[in-house]
Design a protein around this motif. Structure first.
Motif, PDB file in Angstrom:
ATOM      1  N   ARG A 270      36.089 -11.606  -1.078  1.00 24.31           N
ATOM      2  CA  ARG A 270      35.457 -11.130   0.051  1.00 24.31           C
ATOM      3  C   ARG A 270      35.644 -12.142   1.367  1.00 24.31           C
ATOM      4  O   ARG A 270      35.824 -11.649   2.436  1.00 24.31           O
ATOM      5  CB  ARG A 270      34.080 -11.000  -0.019  1.00 24.31           C
ATOM      6  N   LEU A 271      35.754 -13.406   1.042  1.00 29.58           N
ATOM      7  CA  LEU A 271      35.826 -14.431   2.296  1.00 29.58           C
ATOM      8  C   LEU A 271      37.401 -14.766   2.522  1.00 29.58           C
ATOM      9  O   LEU A 271      37.634 -14.853   3.772  1.00 29.58           O
ATOM     10  CB  LEU A 271      35.084 -15.796   1.839  1.00 29.58           C
ATOM     11  N   LEU A 272      38.102 -15.083   1.635  1.00 26.37           N
ATOM     12  CA  LEU A 272      39.551 -15.216   1.903  1.00 26.37           C
ATOM     13  C   LEU A 272      40.562 -14.270   1.042  1.00 26.37           C
ATOM     14  O   LEU A 272      41.148 -15.136   0.026  1.00 26.37           O
ATOM     15  CB  LEU A 272      39.836 -16.727   1.842  1.00 26.37           C
ATOM     16  N   PRO A 273      40.492 -13.279   1.018  1.00 24.89           N
ATOM     17  CA  PRO A 273      41.530 -12.300   0.367  1.00 24.89           C
ATOM     18  C   PRO A 273      42.739 -12.485   0.124  1.00 24.89           C
ATOM     19  O   PRO A 273      43.439 -12.425  -0.930  1.00 24.89           O
ATOM     20  CB  PRO A 273      41.158 -10.813   0.665  1.00 24.89           C
ATOM     21  N   GLN A 274      43.458 -13.185   1.190  1.00 21.35           N
ATOM     22  CA  GLN A 274      44.950 -13.397   1.199  1.00 21.35           C
ATOM     23  C   GLN A 274      45.276 -14.850   0.720  1.00 21.35           C
ATOM     24  O   GLN A 274      46.621 -15.040   0.258  1.00 21.35           O
ATOM     25  CB  GLN A 274      45.367 -13.257   2.293  1.00 21.35           C
ATOM     26  N   ARG A 275      44.198 -15.759   0.430  1.00 18.37           N
ATOM     27  CA  ARG A 275      44.361 -17.080  -0.089  1.00 18.37           C
ATOM     28  C   ARG A 275      45.437 -18.013   0.785  1.00 18.37           C
ATOM     29  O   ARG A 275      46.408 -18.716   0.184  1.00 18.37           O
ATOM     30  CB  ARG A 275      44.805 -17.211  -1.580  1.00 18.37           C
ATOM     31  N   ARG A 276      45.314 -17.674   2.140  1.00 16.60           N
ATOM     32  CA  ARG A 276      46.254 -18.410   2.740  1.00 16.60           C
ATOM     33  C   ARG A 276      45.816 -19.989   3.242  1.00 16.60           C
ATOM     34  O   ARG A 276      44.801 -20.450   3.035  1.00 16.60           O
ATOM     35  CB  ARG A 276      46.657 -17.845   4.024  1.00 16.60           C
ATOM     36  N   ASN A 277      46.598 -20.547   4.033  1.00 14.74           N
ATOM     37  CA  ASN A 277      46.411 -21.918   4.687  1.00 14.74           C
ATOM     38  C   ASN A 277      45.699 -21.414   5.924  1.00 14.74           C
ATOM     39  O   ASN A 277      46.260 -20.679   6.748  1.00 14.74           O
ATOM     40  CB  ASN A 277      47.431 -22.860   4.989  1.00 14.74           C
ATOM     41  N   TYR A 278      44.518 -22.107   6.236  1.00 12.04           N
ATOM     42  CA  TYR A 278      43.866 -21.706   7.749  1.00 12.04           C
ATOM     43  C   TYR A 278      43.375 -22.729   8.406  1.00 12.04           C
ATOM     44  O   TYR A 278      43.026 -23.945   7.978  1.00 12.04           O
ATOM     45  CB  TYR A 278      42.435 -20.844   7.276  1.00 12.04           C
ATOM     46  N   VAL A 279      43.677 -22.707   9.913  1.00 14.24           N
ATOM     47  CA  VAL A 279      43.152 -23.568  10.749  1.00 14.24           C
ATOM     48  C   VAL A 279      42.613 -22.819  11.938  1.00 14.24           C
ATOM     49  O   VAL A 279      43.190 -21.801  12.259  1.00 14.24           O
ATOM     50  CB  VAL A 279      44.422 -24.570  11.160  1.00 14.24           C
ATOM     51  N   THR A 280      41.615 -23.486  12.498  1.00 11.30           N
ATOM     52  CA  THR A 280      41.125 -22.808  13.802  1.00 11.30           C
ATOM     53  C   THR A 280      41.685 -23.398  15.134  1.00 11.30           C
ATOM     54  O   THR A 280      42.129 -24.547  14.827  1.00 11.30           O
ATOM     55  CB  THR A 280      39.517 -23.229  13.634  1.00 11.30           C
ATOM     56  N   SER A 281      41.338 -22.790  16.065  1.00 11.16           N
ATOM     57  CA  SER A 281      42.277 -22.792  17.250  1.00 11.16           C
ATOM     58  C   SER A 281      41.192 -24.234  18.205  1.00 11.16           C
ATOM     59  O   SER A 281      42.121 -24.356  19.252  1.00 11.16           O
ATOM     60  CB  SER A 281      42.255 -21.902  18.123  1.00 11.16           C
ATOM     61  N   LYS A 282      40.359 -24.547  17.783  1.00 12.54           N
ATOM     62  CA  LYS A 282      39.841 -25.641  18.465  1.00 12.54           C
ATOM     63  C   LYS A 282      40.401 -26.944  18.333  1.00 12.54           C
ATOM     64  O   LYS A 282      41.321 -27.187  17.409  1.00 12.54           O
ATOM     65  CB  LYS A 282      38.301 -25.773  18.217  1.00 12.54           C
ATOM     66  N   ASN A 283      40.346 -28.113  19.605  1.00  2.77           N
ATOM     67  CA  ASN A 283      40.679 -29.283  19.445  1.00  2.77           C
ATOM     68  C   ASN A 283      40.095 -29.856  18.205  1.00  2.77           C
ATOM     69  O   ASN A 283      40.749 -30.677  17.466  1.00  2.77           O
ATOM     70  CB  ASN A 283      40.557 -30.000  20.596  1.00  2.77           C
ATOM     71  N   ILE A 284      38.823 -29.715  18.003  1.00  4.91           N
ATOM     72  CA  ILE A 284      37.906 -30.245  16.868  1.00  4.91           C
ATOM     73  C   ILE A 284      37.469 -29.055  16.109  1.00  4.91           C
ATOM     74  O   ILE A 284      36.411 -28.595  16.291  1.00  4.91           O
ATOM     75  CB  ILE A 284      36.854 -31.208  17.464  1.00  4.91           C
ATOM     76  N   GLY A 285      38.546 -28.635  15.346  1.00  2.07           N
ATOM     77  CA  GLY A 285      38.303 -27.473  14.584  1.00  2.07           C
ATOM     78  C   GLY A 285      38.380 -27.740  13.330  1.00  2.07           C
ATOM     79  O   GLY A 285      37.913 -28.814  12.854  1.00  2.07           O
ATOM     80  N   ASN A 286      38.537 -26.798  12.371  1.00  2.20           N
ATOM     81  CA  ASN A 286      38.657 -27.070  10.932  1.00  2.20           C
ATOM     82  C   ASN A 286      39.782 -26.496  10.227  1.00  2.20           C
ATOM     83  O   ASN A 286      40.434 -25.827  10.833  1.00  2.20           O
ATOM     84  CB  ASN A 286      37.318 -26.255  10.125  1.00  2.20           C
ATOM     85  N   TYR A 287      40.247 -26.872   9.078  1.00  5.99           N
ATOM     86  CA  TYR A 287      41.249 -26.386   8.432  1.00  5.99           C
ATOM     87  C   TYR A 287      40.721 -26.191   6.804  1.00  5.99           C
ATOM     88  O   TYR A 287      39.801 -27.017   6.471  1.00  5.99           O
ATOM     89  CB  TYR A 287      42.515 -27.229   8.212  1.00  5.99           C
ATOM     90  N   PHE A 288      41.223 -25.152   6.083  1.00  5.41           N
ATOM     91  CA  PHE A 288      40.907 -24.752   4.543  1.00  5.41           C
ATOM     92  C   PHE A 288      41.565 -24.035   3.725  1.00  5.41           C
ATOM     93  O   PHE A 288      42.575 -23.356   4.487  1.00  5.41           O
ATOM     94  CB  PHE A 288      39.056 -24.211   4.838  1.00  5.41           C
ATOM     95  N   ARG A 289      41.219 -24.046   2.804  1.00  7.89           N
ATOM     96  CA  ARG A 289      42.091 -23.149   1.720  1.00  7.89           C
ATOM     97  C   ARG A 289      41.400 -23.289   0.574  1.00  7.89           C
ATOM     98  O   ARG A 289      40.358 -23.750   0.218  1.00  7.89           O
ATOM     99  CB  ARG A 289      43.573 -23.765   1.729  1.00  7.89           C
ATOM    100  N   VAL A 290      41.908 -22.322  -0.435  1.00  2.43           N
ATOM    101  CA  VAL A 290      41.326 -21.984  -1.898  1.00  2.43           C
ATOM    102  C   VAL A 290      42.259 -23.030  -2.786  1.00  2.43           C
ATOM    103  O   VAL A 290      43.334 -22.957  -2.769  1.00  2.43           O
ATOM    104  CB  VAL A 290      41.246 -20.635  -2.258  1.00  2.43           C
TER     105      VAL A 290
END
Length: 425
Positions: A270-290
């Motif tokens: 439901r949350l991350l169906p594609q299981r990619r690498n993710y990063v947000t566009s803010k300067n102080i953002g977040n990055y995440f993966r499974v």
């Protein structure tokens, strides 16, 4: 909650470390057993050079084993902005170096049969504001026209098929990016280098480096001294050793990560169906993966501070709050790991590699080191064999950071500036 790296805690033991004292002579001494040093040691040993690697702690115990687990194509910069500053051809060469570096990682994984869950999953940069989507769309257009056909936009209408969160307004997908288990890859790379003949000494911090009148260097470590015809510094922003020249040219920035308990597959679907690498566009953002065992690994510049147990724990609370805000369904899940690491940032966020005062070096990957470090280890083996043209960073000047002598006293000011930028833009 363990205050240690998930990658290191779940990696196999490196069982091929050299025993006894450091002594004698080698063709090359490599300082540092992270990805750069191990990749270079493997390439050099394959060519028949006698290679000794001196590591202050454990194999891949610092940045190489403490990152977010992303292996991404693409620069840390907006391509059009960088091209305007340094020229289109140079920007294109730098971008292509990063694309090639992911290929280098995959090639070594296949050649050395390293079991590290390597997979080409793509990287999705998520627009945190509607205007960020417009900027990403313009960047995508330039990339496709000038340097990379493997990028595409995910619209705001379709973003829920990628990320089960209401925080985002579309994103830019780079389809060639990859991910892997950092600890398993690093230990596998170390075993490959040892199989090829490199001698890897752990717990051997370098304490002195002396040029010899007859040529080469004498390298002194906590486990003894050795003479070498060539020395490669692959220390990143380590605070160990007599390398103040390099410390003055990089700023150590803390980055922090939490790993949840293993999650149900239905939740992740439901949350991350594609299981990619993710990063947000803010300067102080977040990055995440499974992770391979179904944990969410969620990181960011939670605090502009150095990594230590107290700082890591505080950062873990900040990251948990950000994760739960992004994914309310994860409210109250267990956090099994929390750790920090240091990013070796250069002033322009471009790597540096070459030779200084007879020493070879490659460093300053500025948060994009997983793939570039591995690639540059291979490149530096060529450079040390007399082929400098393969080094994409060879012509970059590298002045010291003004007012910086190793301790980044100005980080809170930098953090305040970026928070203001995120609020304004």
């Amino acid at each position: 909650m363990k205050l240690e790296s998930y990658w290191l805690d779940t990696a196999p033991v490196f069982a091929s470390g050299a025993q006894g004292p450091v002594s004698g002579r080698a063709d090359v001494v490599v300082v540092g057993a992270g990805f750069t040093g191990l990749s270079a040691a493997l390439a050099l040993a394959r060519r028949g050079a006698s290679v000794v690697v001196l590591e202050a702690g454990r194999v891949v115990g610092e940045a190489s084993g403490r990152n977010g687990g992303h292996c991404n194509s693409g620069l840390a910069h907006d391509f059009a902005t960088l091209a305007g500053r340094i020229g289109l051809e140079q920007a294109r060469a730098f971008y292509q170096a990063y694309a090639a570096s992911v290929d280098t990682v995959e090639k070594l994984v296949r050649q050395e049969d390293i079991a590290c869950d390597f997979s080409r999953v793509g990287r999705l940069k998520l627009a945190a504001k509607p205007q960020h989507y417009d900027k990403l769309a313009r960047a995508c257009e330039v990339l496709r026209a000038e340097v990379d056909q493997h990028v595409e936009m995910v619209s705001a209408a379709d973003i829920r098929s990628e990320v089960g969160s209401g925080q985002f307004f579309g994103g830019l997908l780079q389809t060639t990016s990859a991910q892997m288990h950092m600890g398993k890859f690093g230990v596998g790379l170390a075993h490959a280098a040892a199989r090829s003949g490199a001698h890897i000494f752990e717990q051997a911090p370098v304490t002195a480096l002396e040029r010899r009148a007859e040529g080469g260097f004498r390298v002194t470590s906590a486990r003894g001294s050795i003479d070498a015809a060539q020395v490669l510094l692959a220390t990143g922003n380590s605070r160990e050793g007599p390398f103040s020249y390099f410390r003055r040219r990089m700023v150590s920035v803390g980055s922090f990560i939490i790993a949840t308990e293993p999650l149900d597959k239905a939740v992740l679907d439901r949350l991350l169906p594609q299981r990619r690498n993710y990063v947000t566009s803010k300067n102080i953002g977040n990055y995440f993966r499974v992770s391979p065992d179904h944990r969410l690994l969620f990181g960011g510049r939670a605090r502009f501070a150095m990594s230590n147990p107290r700082s890591d724990r505080k950062s873990g609370h900040v990251l948990r709050a950000a994760m739960e805000e992004m994914f309310p369904e994860l409210g109250g899940v267990g956090i099994d790991y929390c750790w920090g690491g240091l990013v070796d940032m250069t002033a322009d966020r471009l790597p540096r590699a070459g030779q200084h005062d007879g020493l070879y070096y490659s460093t300053g990957y500025s948060g994009h080191g997983v793939q570039m470090s591995v690639h540059m280890g291979q490149v530096m083996a060529d450079v040390m064999a007399g082929k400098p043209e393969g080094n994409p960073w060879r012509d970059l000047a590298w002045p010291a950071v003004p007012g910086h002598f190793g301790k980044p006293w100005f980080l809170p000011v930098v953090g305040a500036y970026y928070r203001l930028q995120d609020w304004l833009h």
